[in-house]
Design a protein around this motif. Structure first.
Motif, PDB file in Angstrom:
ATOM      1  N   GLU A 131      35.687  51.613  46.672  1.00 57.10           N
ATOM      2  CA  GLU A 131      36.358  51.266  45.423  1.00 57.10           C
ATOM      3  C   GLU A 131      35.436  51.514  44.245  1.00 57.10           C
ATOM      4  O   GLU A 131      34.291  51.064  44.254  1.00 57.10           O
ATOM      5  N   GLU A 133      34.218  50.644  40.654  1.00 57.98           N
ATOM      6  CA  GLU A 133      34.153  49.424  39.871  1.00 57.98           C
ATOM      7  C   GLU A 133      33.931  49.807  38.410  1.00 57.98           C
ATOM      8  O   GLU A 133      33.582  50.955  38.122  1.00 57.98           O
ATOM      9  N   LYS A 137      30.171  51.366  42.251  1.00 56.70           N
ATOM     10  CA  LYS A 137      31.180  51.382  43.306  1.00 56.70           C
ATOM     11  C   LYS A 137      30.855  50.315  44.346  1.00 56.70           C
ATOM     12  O   LYS A 137      29.728  49.854  44.463  1.00 56.70           O
TER      13      LYS A 137
END
Length: 149
Positions: A131, A133, A137
């Motif tokens: 993911e 951010e 990440k």
């Protein structure tokens, strides 16, 4: 190197029996520190929560921790954050770093030396989530406690 532990004593199959977070410095010893934190964490999960943490799960978790922390240290400036979570059925290894670039596993190439970390992690885990951010990440690798499957 700072760390904190946060016990969470819920008992549902998908709820965390235990979780702990660690801030890892960028020094040469941070990979060994991360592996040590993982071993101690899993030993506590087995002893304190009577979870079925086998030697295989312990070894796979330390391997995943090594690969993810190595990649974070190699490609991202600054600190690395690691969170370990365990439920009745799985261990989650979560690693955050400051580089927003999402890594991808490379095509198989027996002649390639190195850069096999993500391939290894994908091969030994039940699931892998990456993911982006707002800063950096977060990579979550899920390892089944059961050898079945």
């Amino acid at each position: 190197m700072g760390s904190h532990a946060d016990d969470d004593r819920r008992t549902g199959a998908d709820e965390h029996a235990m979780r702990a977070g660690y801030a890892l410095g960028g020094d040469d010893g941070c990979i060994a520190d991360a592996r040590h934190h993982a071993a101690v964490f899993l030993d506590r999960a087995r002893a304190d929560h009577h979870l079925p943490v086998t030697a295989r799960v312990r070894d796979l978790t330390q391997l995943v921790v090594s690969e993810l922390v190595t990649n974070a240290r190699k490609y991202a400036p600054g600190p690395v954050l690691m969170e370990l979570r365990v439920t009745a059925g799985r261990v989650d290894v979560v690693v955050w770093d400051s580089d927003p670039t999402v890594p991808t596993a490379r095509a198989a190439d027996p002649a390639r030396i190195g850069q096999h970390g993500l391939e290894i992690v994908k091969a030994v885990t039940e699931d892998l989530f990456i993911e982006q951010e707002p800063a950096g990440k977060r990579i979550t690798a899920r390892i089944a406690l059961s050898d079945a499957g």
